[in-house]
Design a protein around this motif. Structure first.
Motif, PDB file in Angstrom:
ATOM      1  N   GLU A  20      -4.557  11.600  -0.937  1.00 36.19           N
ATOM      2  CA  GLU A  20      -4.112  11.933   0.047  1.00 36.19           C
ATOM      3  C   GLU A  20      -3.358  13.025   0.871  1.00 36.19           C
ATOM      4  O   GLU A  20      -3.691  13.234   1.827  1.00 36.19           O
ATOM      5  CB  GLU A  20      -2.438  11.336  -0.490  1.00 36.19           C
ATOM      6  N   TYR A  21      -3.190  14.230   0.455  1.00 40.38           N
ATOM      7  CA  TYR A  21      -3.151  15.683   1.033  1.00 40.38           C
ATOM      8  C   TYR A  21      -4.047  16.169   1.918  1.00 40.38           C
ATOM      9  O   TYR A  21      -3.802  16.071   2.838  1.00 40.38           O
ATOM     10  CB  TYR A  21      -2.555  16.322  -0.110  1.00 40.38           C
ATOM     11  N   VAL A  22      -5.441  15.588   1.109  1.00 36.63           N
ATOM     12  CA  VAL A  22      -6.914  16.565   1.817  1.00 36.63           C
ATOM     13  C   VAL A  22      -6.877  15.419   2.933  1.00 36.63           C
ATOM     14  O   VAL A  22      -7.543  15.601   4.296  1.00 36.63           O
ATOM     15  CB  VAL A  22      -8.004  16.637   0.827  1.00 36.63           C
ATOM     16  N   TRP A  23      -6.442  14.200   2.835  1.00 37.18           N
ATOM     17  CA  TRP A  23      -7.260  13.319   3.435  1.00 37.18           C
ATOM     18  C   TRP A  23      -6.589  12.603   5.096  1.00 37.18           C
ATOM     19  O   TRP A  23      -6.631  12.774   6.152  1.00 37.18           O
ATOM     20  CB  TRP A  23      -7.201  11.515   3.440  1.00 37.18           C
ATOM     21  N   ARG A  24      -5.040  13.376   4.846  1.00 36.67           N
ATOM     22  CA  ARG A  24      -3.789  13.391   5.894  1.00 36.67           C
ATOM     23  C   ARG A  24      -3.968  14.817   6.733  1.00 36.67           C
ATOM     24  O   ARG A  24      -3.995  15.205   7.889  1.00 36.67           O
ATOM     25  CB  ARG A  24      -2.632  13.192   5.280  1.00 36.67           C
ATOM     26  N   SER A  25      -4.134  15.876   5.873  1.00 34.28           N
ATOM     27  CA  SER A  25      -4.508  17.270   6.893  1.00 34.28           C
ATOM     28  C   SER A  25      -5.841  17.002   7.370  1.00 34.28           C
ATOM     29  O   SER A  25      -5.905  18.214   8.064  1.00 34.28           O
ATOM     30  CB  SER A  25      -4.319  18.250   5.222  1.00 34.28           C
ATOM     31  N   TYR A  26      -6.778  16.657   6.790  1.00 35.20           N
ATOM     32  CA  TYR A  26      -8.384  17.463   7.488  1.00 35.20           C
ATOM     33  C   TYR A  26      -9.229  16.403   7.588  1.00 35.20           C
ATOM     34  O   TYR A  26      -9.529  15.945   8.749  1.00 35.20           O
ATOM     35  CB  TYR A  26      -8.587  18.330   6.128  1.00 35.20           C
ATOM     36  N   GLU A  27      -9.027  15.306   6.764  1.00 38.22           N
ATOM     37  CA  GLU A  27     -11.027  14.146   7.047  1.00 38.22           C
ATOM     38  C   GLU A  27     -10.263  12.785   7.482  1.00 38.22           C
ATOM     39  O   GLU A  27     -11.279  12.524   8.431  1.00 38.22           O
ATOM     40  CB  GLU A  27     -10.845  14.433   5.332  1.00 38.22           C
TER      41      GLU A  27
ATOM     42  N   ARG B  96     -10.585  13.678  11.542  1.00 36.93           N
ATOM     43  CA  ARG B  96     -12.552  13.868  11.646  1.00 36.93           C
ATOM     44  C   ARG B  96     -12.571  12.351  11.686  1.00 36.93           C
ATOM     45  O   ARG B  96     -13.966  12.317  12.476  1.00 36.93           O
ATOM     46  CB  ARG B  96     -12.670  15.057  10.558  1.00 36.93           C
ATOM     47  N   CYS B  97     -12.687  11.824  10.928  1.00 37.62           N
ATOM     48  CA  CYS B  97     -13.608  10.378  10.524  1.00 37.62           C
ATOM     49  C   CYS B  97     -12.817   9.315  11.823  1.00 37.62           C
ATOM     50  O   CYS B  97     -13.415   8.937  12.218  1.00 37.62           O
ATOM     51  CB  CYS B  97     -12.839   9.858   9.122  1.00 37.62           C
TER      52      CYS B  97
ATOM     53  N   ALA C 261     -19.131   7.356  12.912  1.00 36.91           N
ATOM     54  CA  ALA C 261     -20.174   6.179  12.967  1.00 36.91           C
ATOM     55  C   ALA C 261     -21.008   7.511  11.927  1.00 36.91           C
ATOM     56  O   ALA C 261     -21.983   6.824  11.191  1.00 36.91           O
ATOM     57  CB  ALA C 261     -20.753   5.666  14.430  1.00 36.91           C
ATOM     58  N   SER C 262     -20.360   8.952  12.349  1.00 36.51           N
ATOM     59  CA  SER C 262     -21.400  10.398  11.476  1.00 36.51           C
ATOM     60  C   SER C 262     -20.073  10.706  10.299  1.00 36.51           C
ATOM     61  O   SER C 262     -20.727  11.695   9.220  1.00 36.51           O
ATOM     62  CB  SER C 262     -21.374  11.029  12.913  1.00 36.51           C
ATOM     63  N   TRP C 263     -19.114  10.027  10.239  1.00 41.14           N
ATOM     64  CA  TRP C 263     -18.494  11.017   9.065  1.00 41.14           C
ATOM     65  C   TRP C 263     -18.881  10.436   8.512  1.00 41.14           C
ATOM     66  O   TRP C 263     -18.667  10.179   7.130  1.00 41.14           O
ATOM     67  CB  TRP C 263     -16.794  10.468   9.329  1.00 41.14           C
ATOM     68  N   SER C 264     -18.877  11.449   6.815  1.00 35.65           N
ATOM     69  CA  SER C 264     -19.408  11.924   5.349  1.00 35.65           C
ATOM     70  C   SER C 264     -18.810  12.815   5.012  1.00 35.65           C
ATOM     71  O   SER C 264     -18.251  13.820   6.012  1.00 35.65           O
ATOM     72  CB  SER C 264     -20.912  11.728   5.137  1.00 35.65           C
ATOM     73  N   MET C 265     -18.905  13.360   3.692  1.00 36.05           N
ATOM     74  CA  MET C 265     -17.809  14.480   3.114  1.00 36.05           C
ATOM     75  C   MET C 265     -18.788  15.115   2.442  1.00 36.05           C
ATOM     76  O   MET C 265     -18.884  14.242   1.003  1.00 36.05           O
ATOM     77  CB  MET C 265     -16.741  14.390   2.837  1.00 36.05           C
TER      78      MET C 265
END
Length: 409
Positions: A48-55, A58-59, A64-68
């Motif tokens: 949850e921290y990584v998603w809210r702060s960074y990814e 970006r998503c 349509a092009s997001w991946s990690m």
């Protein structure tokens, strides 16, 4: 008492056992935690921290092009919460069984291995938001090599090894060492009690032998009484040293005593008592002390025993019919006590070892089989704790000079 070799063997066995426990239990614990979902409690806040702060941003900007891409070939894609599909054409289908556990369960993340071993592939589904094309994040990873598995679970293995070491170490090492320490303390207390109980009968024996020597006129009995007197003196010094050693072993510091010693009085008492022991050997003791008192910061009993050990040693290892000189010099700053004898002396190579516990020179062992070197060791320890300097030198042409120097109280 557990022998040192047994303790060392236990240390080696315990270390190897802890390493094996950590190595083999880490994958099992990790897999069990994953199966129960316990590991999710750690992974979910981090995700949850990584998603809210960074990814998350970006998503949202380019779904349509997001991946990690992550370590060991793991890859994440985003999915819509309504259609359960991804706008990225490279994304694999969403694992519906895992998503159902997230959609209808209390947690926002679910984990599912796709194989029987830790090297198998697996999937994690994370509910990032409630709606939109980036609402669901699915992470999959391919089957891993043994090396990758070891690298992944090595930190957990180390933690488990430390925990196992604490448990195994306590039972395999700590408990035996505690028992050894208790037995050692009991032995020291027993020696202290024994030396205290022997003090009175040995003193009575010493007095009786002294009277017998004075009243004896038989030349054949004289040497026997002299030998008995030597043994009585030795026993008296031994019991006093054992008691003092036990007290210092238990932490008593003679240098911290509130009652200081008057070295002038100490030397006079020691010489008076030593002349009785020197008489059967025909040894004369010359003494020189100042008229004034010489106060020092050392317990009187410990100071007297330290001086007595040196004088007794000079009598025992000096020449029969020889001389022992005891001289106490004082100054405004402190004192210098010198005890010399005319015995064979000590080889230069052995001088630095005098005062070590249980050390005796080869010549001393040949001349007198009794004794253990405890006396000089006690003197060395008393001098150390009272802040005195103890030194040994060869006399010319023969003999030994023992010097103690210290400060005035």
């Amino acid at each position: 008492m557990t022998p040192p070799r047994t303790i060392a063997r236990r240390i080696v066995i315990a270390t190897a056992l802890c390493a094996l426990i950590g190595f083999f239990s880490a994958p099992l614990v990790a897999r069990t935690m994953g199966a129960r979902g316990d590991v999710i409690w750690i992974q979910e806040p981090l995700a949850e921290y990584v998603w809210r702060s960074y990814e998350g941003a970006r998503c949202a900007a380019a779904p349509a092009s997001w991946s990690m891409v992550m370590k060991h070939g793991a890859r994440s894609y985003a999915y819509d919460a309504v259609t359960l599909t991804s706008r990225n054409p490279a994304a694999p289908p969403l694992d519906r069984s895992v998503w159902e556990r997230v959609a209808h369960g209390p947690r926002r993340m679910a984990y599912q291995p796709r194989g029987a071993t830790l090297a198998s592939e697996g999937v994690v589904v994370f509910r990032a938001t409630d709606r939109g094309p980036c609402a669901i994040v699915q992470t999959t990873w391919p089957a891993q090599s043994v090396r990758s598995v070891l690298q992944a679970w090595l930190p957990l293995g180390l933690v488990l090894a430390v925990i196992a070491a604490a448990a195994v170490g306590f039972f395999a090492l700590a408990l035996p060492l505690m028992r050894i320490e208790r037995r050692r303390a009991a032995l020291h207390r027993h020696l202290a009690d024994l030396s205290h109980d022997l003090k009175t009968p040995i003193a009575s024996l010493h007095l009786a032998l002294e009277q017998a020597i004075h009243g004896n006129h038989d030349p054949e009995v004289g040497p026997l009484l002299g030998a008995a007197m030597n043994d009585a003196v030795y026993l008296s010094a031994l019991t006093a040293n054992l008691r003092l050693a036990t007290e210092m072993r238990e932490g008593w510091n003679p240098g911290a005593s509130s009652v200081g010693a008057d070295l002038t009085d100490v030397v006079e008492r020691v010489v008076t008592r030593a002349r009785l022991a020197a008489r059967p050997r025909g040894v004369e003791i010359d003494v020189a002390v100042p008229d004034a008192a010489m106060p020092t910061a050392c317990d009187p009993v410990a100071a007297e025993q330290a001086v007595s050990n040196i004088v007794d040693n000079a009598i025992t290892h000096g020449e029969r019919g020889g001389h022992v000189a005891v001289m106490l010099e004082t100054s405004p700053a402190g004192f210098t006590l010198i005890v010399t004898d005319d015995g064979p002396g000590v080889p230069p190579a052995e001088l630095p070892r005098l005062g070590e516990r249980m050390f005796r020179t080869d010549d001393a062992r040949q001349r007198d089989a009794s004794g253990s070197g405890l006396g000089l060791a006690i003197t060395h320890e008393v001098c150390k704790r009272c802040g005195w300097q103890l030194s040994f030198e060869r006399e010319s042409p023969r003999g030994l000079r023992v010097t103690i120097q210290g400060a005035r109280r």
